[in-house]
Structure formats: structure tokens, C-alpha cells
Design a protein around this motif. Structure first.
Motif, PDB file in Angstrom:
ATOM      1  N   PRO A 171       0.669  -0.749   0.124  1.00 44.60           N
ATOM      2  CA  PRO A 171       0.276   0.214  -0.187  1.00 44.60           C
ATOM      3  C   PRO A 171       0.554   1.266   0.040  1.00 44.60           C
ATOM      4  CG  PRO A 171       0.131  -0.608   2.315  1.00 44.60           C
ATOM      5  CD  PRO A 171       0.797  -2.579   1.104  1.00 44.60           C
ATOM      6  N   VAL A 172       0.672   2.470  -0.795  1.00 44.56           N
ATOM      7  CA  VAL A 172       1.071   3.690  -0.576  1.00 44.56           C
ATOM      8  C   VAL A 172       0.535   5.222   0.374  1.00 44.56           C
ATOM      9  CG1 VAL A 172       1.573   5.771  -1.993  1.00 44.56           C
ATOM     10  CG2 VAL A 172       1.996   2.907  -2.820  1.00 44.56           C
ATOM     11  N   LEU A 173       1.376   4.997   0.720  1.00 37.35           N
ATOM     12  CA  LEU A 173       1.018   5.987   1.837  1.00 37.35           C
ATOM     13  C   LEU A 173       1.589   7.655   1.007  1.00 37.35           C
ATOM     14  CD1 LEU A 173      -0.642   8.889   4.569  1.00 37.35           C
ATOM     15  CD2 LEU A 173       1.868   7.851   5.517  1.00 37.35           C
ATOM     16  N   TYR A 174       0.797   8.804   0.741  1.00 32.58           N
ATOM     17  CA  TYR A 174       1.043   9.953   0.286  1.00 32.58           C
ATOM     18  C   TYR A 174       1.270  10.981   1.270  1.00 32.58           C
ATOM     19  CZ  TYR A 174       0.297   7.818  -4.652  1.00 32.58           C
ATOM     20  OH  TYR A 174       0.556   6.579  -5.556  1.00 32.58           O
ATOM     21  N   LEU A 175       2.333  11.307   1.689  1.00 31.47           N
ATOM     22  CA  LEU A 175       2.327  12.540   3.178  1.00 31.47           C
ATOM     23  C   LEU A 175       3.162  14.199   2.553  1.00 31.47           C
ATOM     24  CD1 LEU A 175       2.153  12.361   5.734  1.00 31.47           C
ATOM     25  CD2 LEU A 175       4.936  11.211   6.100  1.00 31.47           C
ATOM     26  N   LEU A 176       1.966  14.485   2.914  1.00 30.76           N
ATOM     27  CA  LEU A 176       2.151  16.012   2.367  1.00 30.76           C
ATOM     28  C   LEU A 176       2.666  16.979   3.975  1.00 30.76           C
ATOM     29  CD1 LEU A 176      -0.885  16.619   0.070  1.00 30.76           C
ATOM     30  CD2 LEU A 176       1.183  15.179  -0.056  1.00 30.76           C
ATOM     31  N   ILE A 209       4.614   2.058   1.732  1.00 30.78           N
ATOM     32  CA  ILE A 209       5.372   2.922   0.676  1.00 30.78           C
ATOM     33  C   ILE A 209       5.143   3.858   1.018  1.00 30.78           C
ATOM     34  CG2 ILE A 209       6.328   3.862  -1.577  1.00 30.78           C
ATOM     35  CD1 ILE A 209       5.073   1.073  -2.754  1.00 30.78           C
ATOM     36  N   VAL A 210       6.101   5.151   1.332  1.00 29.78           N
ATOM     37  CA  VAL A 210       5.372   6.302   1.641  1.00 29.78           C
ATOM     38  C   VAL A 210       6.088   7.386   1.453  1.00 29.78           C
ATOM     39  CG1 VAL A 210       5.334   8.144   3.336  1.00 29.78           C
ATOM     40  CG2 VAL A 210       4.911   5.614   3.947  1.00 29.78           C
ATOM     41  N   VAL A 211       4.843   8.192  -0.001  1.00 22.69           N
ATOM     42  CA  VAL A 211       6.009   8.598  -0.972  1.00 22.69           C
ATOM     43  C   VAL A 211       5.719  10.742  -0.929  1.00 22.69           C
ATOM     44  CG1 VAL A 211       5.303   9.514  -3.049  1.00 22.69           C
ATOM     45  CG2 VAL A 211       5.035   7.626  -2.686  1.00 22.69           C
ATOM     46  N   MET A 212       6.654  11.236   0.117  1.00 22.61           N
ATOM     47  CA  MET A 212       6.423  12.886   0.125  1.00 22.61           C
ATOM     48  C   MET A 212       7.032  13.399  -1.188  1.00 22.61           C
ATOM     49  SD  MET A 212       8.378  10.868   4.105  1.00 22.61           S
ATOM     50  CE  MET A 212       8.953   9.855   2.880  1.00 22.61           C
ATOM     51  N   HIS A 259       3.392   3.238 -11.581  1.00 25.93           N
ATOM     52  CA  HIS A 259       3.820   2.571 -12.522  1.00 25.93           C
ATOM     53  C   HIS A 259       5.213   2.131 -12.689  1.00 25.93           C
ATOM     54  CE1 HIS A 259       0.589   2.863 -14.606  1.00 25.93           C
ATOM     55  NE2 HIS A 259       0.491   2.646 -15.738  1.00 25.93           N
ATOM     56  N   ASN A 260       5.834   2.638 -11.507  1.00 28.31           N
ATOM     57  CA  ASN A 260       7.169   2.336 -11.219  1.00 28.31           C
ATOM     58  C   ASN A 260       7.764   1.337  -9.880  1.00 28.31           C
ATOM     59  OD1 ASN A 260       9.356   3.959 -13.219  1.00 28.31           O
ATOM     60  ND2 ASN A 260       7.486   5.149 -13.121  1.00 28.31           N
ATOM     61  N   TYR A 261       6.902   1.584  -8.823  1.00 26.48           N
ATOM     62  CA  TYR A 261       7.292   0.723  -8.411  1.00 26.48           C
ATOM     63  C   TYR A 261       5.852  -0.243  -7.422  1.00 26.48           C
ATOM     64  CZ  TYR A 261      10.152   3.899  -6.820  1.00 26.48           C
ATOM     65  OH  TYR A 261      11.331   4.740  -6.435  1.00 26.48           O
ATOM     66  N   ARG A 262       7.014  -0.833  -6.823  1.00 20.45           N
ATOM     67  CA  ARG A 262       5.380  -2.477  -6.541  1.00 20.45           C
ATOM     68  C   ARG A 262       3.579  -1.820  -6.087  1.00 20.45           C
ATOM     69  NH1 ARG A 262       9.430  -4.967  -5.602  1.00 20.45           N
ATOM     70  NH2 ARG A 262       9.201  -5.758  -3.787  1.00 20.45           N
ATOM     71  N   SER A 263       3.388  -0.961  -6.113  1.00 21.66           N
ATOM     72  CA  SER A 263       2.387  -0.257  -5.213  1.00 21.66           C
ATOM     73  C   SER A 263       1.063  -1.289  -5.631  1.00 21.66           C
ATOM     74  CB  SER A 263       1.948   0.406  -5.584  1.00 21.66           C
ATOM     75  OG  SER A 263       1.059   1.253  -6.594  1.00 21.66           O
ATOM     76  N   ILE A 264      -0.350  -1.404  -5.000  1.00 19.31           N
ATOM     77  CA  ILE A 264      -1.201  -2.286  -5.395  1.00 19.31           C
ATOM     78  C   ILE A 264      -1.891  -0.152  -5.017  1.00 19.31           C
ATOM     79  CG2 ILE A 264      -3.132  -2.883  -4.195  1.00 19.31           C
ATOM     80  CD1 ILE A 264      -1.513  -4.294  -1.860  1.00 19.31           C
ATOM     81  N   ARG A 270      -4.528   3.138  -0.250  1.00 17.14           N
ATOM     82  CA  ARG A 270      -4.106   3.996  -0.683  1.00 17.14           C
ATOM     83  C   ARG A 270      -4.311   5.395   0.896  1.00 17.14           C
ATOM     84  NH1 ARG A 270      -5.885   4.870  -6.331  1.00 17.14           N
ATOM     85  NH2 ARG A 270      -4.200   3.895  -7.786  1.00 17.14           N
ATOM     86  N   ALA A 271      -3.437   5.478   1.202  1.00 16.19           N
ATOM     87  CA  ALA A 271      -4.200   6.947   1.869  1.00 16.19           C
ATOM     88  C   ALA A 271      -3.019   8.312   1.511  1.00 16.19           C
ATOM     89  CB  ALA A 271      -3.264   6.714   3.515  1.00 16.19           C
TER      90      ALA A 271
END
Length: 385
Positions: A171-176, A209-212, A259-264, A270-271
Motif C-alpha cells: 500500500p502507499v501513503l502520500y505524505l504532504l 511505501i511512503v511518498v513525500m 508504474h514504477n513501484y510495486r504498489s497496490i 492508498r492513503a
């Protein structure tokens, strides 16, 4: 020729010895010193200074600084009057009106254009912010293309322990971040990497995965990391802070990650969450794209409307009502009692209550500070996925 070579060798050896002496002599002062009773002592060698002050977030809300006392050996000293609770603390000095970090402390961070030294007092909270003997995730600085914003943009991406060795999807967290921050803020000031490693190791958070990203539409990257290396002084870009461009362009970032990471690539995995400006963006992005995020976190969020000149922001209430026709699994609001955005959050919750929109609410002591935002992130991570 031999004399020239001999002179060069002598200079090199002399420089090496001088450098080594400098390294060793720089360790002569212990600062900060965390004492056995959890008081903390600070020391600064400045024999010719007239005044030295210390500023720190360990002082009370109404008292932001204290004077250091000069001893006979040219060292200025200050010890906190009471023990400090387990926490990560920021501080710096003012020497004759000039702000400096502690030259004896290698632990330093930047918050917008200010630099601070920091230390951690051990304990339940402090230990969560420290590097522990657990399996660690990796952090990468990555560039992606945003056609909508017309630029290559820089990201900080955390991948959990074992990501590189497995074929598992996550899963992926988008952290702003908040206003004035950038893609380095959550990693350096928010200790996101250490919090994630430790919570995952304790089994209290799912590997994710955490995307900042950089949440400033007019900036590619943190100061000195983008193309305009000659304009590296970070400032608050008020004009472009709330123009709707980040929110509108956000699907490009999600597309890049999927498209570039093994995300679901599902709403259920997604968060999105953020502090202050990032909380405002999280609320709007999740409402604008209601089928993308199942977990939303608003940390000290700037929830008031930024103005009538940005069409994307004008129908927020109707968008949120529509968003909750297929509601997210978690809509979490966090705020401190002394936060200057407290009343705005009260008003936003009134709207949610009137429309019977389910949300979780956490109110803490303190204000608009990283001390709170680290706590909010720690709590949010344990509730998602």
C-alpha cells in the motif's frame, strides 16, 4: 625538483596533522549533555561574546529563550531547571544578536530558512524517533515528470524493509508537508523514516511505501536541489501556496508511483495525509478524487477556504458530501488546543457533523509544531491499511 616535492610532502603532512588536531580539539565540550535526572546542559565556547541566549521548543509556550552564563574558562553554560520528558527537541543559540546552531552538536536540521540543532531524550516517544536495532527501510530521492506543472519534480520515497528483495506489492501513503516545507521536511524534521521503521518492527504499522513530494507548485525541489541552484534561499511562496495546481496535478504523481513501484493500485490501499498546508491539500485531493484514497489524515489542517479566485476550492463541501457517498475507511482530524488553526477546524467539524459525516478526531495539547505532527503521524500509521 626534489626540494619542491619535499616541500609539498611537508605541507601535506602538516595540513593532515592540523586537520586531525582540529577534529580532536572540536570534541572538548560536551553539548548537549543529557544528565541522569533528564535535565539537559548546554555549553558554548565563546570567550569574547557579550551575550548568549538559547532558544528551544523545550521551553514553555510563553517563554522561548534563556540566557547562558559565562564561566571563567570562556564557556557559556545553561542547564534546564526541570527534567525534560522523552521527546525530540530543537534549539539554537543567539550570540550577540547572531543566530547559530550548536557547533558541538552534529545533529542539525533545516526548517524553511532556519537551522536548528536537535537532541532526543530517551523514553517511549523519544525511542520511536531514534534509529533502533531493527530492520530498516530505504529512502530515495527520486525525480518524476509533471506535464501539468511543466517540470521535473523531486520526491522523497520510503520503501519498507525487504522491498528490494521481495516481489510483494505494498500500500502507499502520500505524505504532504506544510507551507514553506519541501520534500525533505517529513524525513528530516518529522522523523518519518525512523517512525516507520520502528512501528513496522513492533508490528504496529503495516509495511508500506511512503511518498513525500514537494507540495509547492512553483518549486521543483528543496533549496539547492533543483535547477535554480543560484536561488536557494527558501521563502514562503504565499502567492502560489493555494492555487489548486498541486491538487489538479496529483494524479500524475500517483500514476508515476503505480508504474514504477510495486504498489497496490486500489483505493483500499492508498492513503493521503499532511500537515497544515499539506492537510488542506489532503482534504481537497481526497475530495476531488473520491475513488482514489481510502484513508485521509488532516494534521493541523488549514481547512478554511483560501479565496474565491480558485474554482477548484469553491465546492469543497459538496465534494466532501459526494466523497462520503462511498466513504473512505478513515477520515482523521488532528489538532492542538493552542494551534492558531484550532477554530477553523472547529468550524469544519461543524460542517461534518451537520452532514452526518463520520470522522475520527484527536485533540492534543500544544500548537502548530513538529512535536505534534510526529505524534499525529505515529497514530495515523497505526490506523491505516
Amino acid at each position: 625538483m626534489k626540494n619542491t616535492i619535499s616541500s609539498l610532502l611537508f605541507f601535506a603532512i602538516g595540513f593532515s596533522i592540523s586537520a586531525q588536531q582540529s577534529i580532536w580539539s572540536s570534541q572538548r565540550i560536551n553539548s548537549p549533555q543529557i544528565n541522569t535526572d533528564k535535565t539537559v546542559s548546554f555549553r558554548l565556547y565563546a570567550p569574547f561574546a557579550k551575550t548568549v541566549e538559547i532558544h528551544g521548543d523545550f521551553f514553555s509556550f510563553n517563554k522561548k529563550k534563556e540566557n547562558l552564563i559565562l564561566s571563567s574558562n570562556g564557556i557559556w553554560e545553561f542547564t534546564t531547571a526541570t527534567p525534560l520528558e522523552s521527546e525530540l527537541y530543537f534549539y539554537n543559540y543567539t550570540v550577540d544578536g547572531v543566530h547559530i546552531t550548536d557547533p558541538e552538536n552534529i545533529n542539525q536540521v533545516r526548517d524553511i530558512s532556519s537551522f536548528f540543532s536537535y537532541f532526543i531524550v530517551d523514553g517511549a516517544i523519544g525511542n520511536r524517533y531514534k534509529v533502533q536495532k531493527v530492520k530498516h527501510g530505504n529512502v530515495a530521492k527520486v525525480w518524476y515528470n509533471s506535464p501539468s506543472l511543466g517540470a521535473e519534480r523531486r520526491l522523497t520515497i520510503y520503501t519498507p524493509p525487504g522491498y528490494e528483495q521481495s516481489k510483494q506489492k505494498y500500500p502507499v501513503l502520500y505524505l504532504l508537508h506544510g507551507a514553506g516545507g519541501d520534500e525533505d521536511a517529513w524525513e528530516s524534521l518529522g522523523r518519518s523514516t525512523q517512525i516507520l521503521d520502528n512501528l513496522i518492527a513492533e508490528g504496529k504499522a503495516k509495511p508500506m511505501i511512503v511518498v513525500m513530494p514537494n507540495g509547492n507548485s512553483s518549486k521543483q525541489a528543496a533549496p539547492g536541489k533543483g535547477y535554480e541552484t543560484t536561488k536557494i534561499n527558501p521563502t514562503l511562496d504565499v502567492q502560489n501556496m493555494s492555487n489548486g495546481k498541486i491538487e489538479k496535478a496529483f494524479p500524475e504523481l500517483v500514476h508515476f508511483i503505480d508504474h514504477n513501484y510495486r504498489s497496490i493500485p486500489k483505493k483500499s490501499h492508498r492513503a493521503i495525509a499532511g500537515l497544515s498546508m499539506g492537510g488542506f491539500q489532503s482534504i481537497h485531493i481526497s475530495a476531488l478524487y473520491p475513488n482514489v484514497y481510502d484513508y485521509v489524515g488532516a494534521f493541523s489542517a488549514a481547512v478554511a477556504s483560501p479565496g474565491k479566485d480558485v474554482p477548484l476550492y469553491q465546492d469543497l463541501h459538496q465534494q466532501v458530501i459526494h466523497q462520503f457517498s462511498t466513504p473512505p475507511k478513515l477520515y482523521a482530524i488532528y489538532i492542538g488546543k493552542d494551534d492558531f488553526l484550532y477554530q477553523d477546524n472547529v468550524e469544519y467539524r461543524k460542517f461534518l457533523n451537520i452532514n452526518h459525516i463520520k470522522y475520527s478526531y484527536t485533540e492534543t495539547s500544544g500548537g502548530h509544531t513538529w512535536k505534534n505532527w510526529r505524534l499525529y503521524l505515529s497514530d495515523f500509521l497505526q490506523k491505516i491499511f
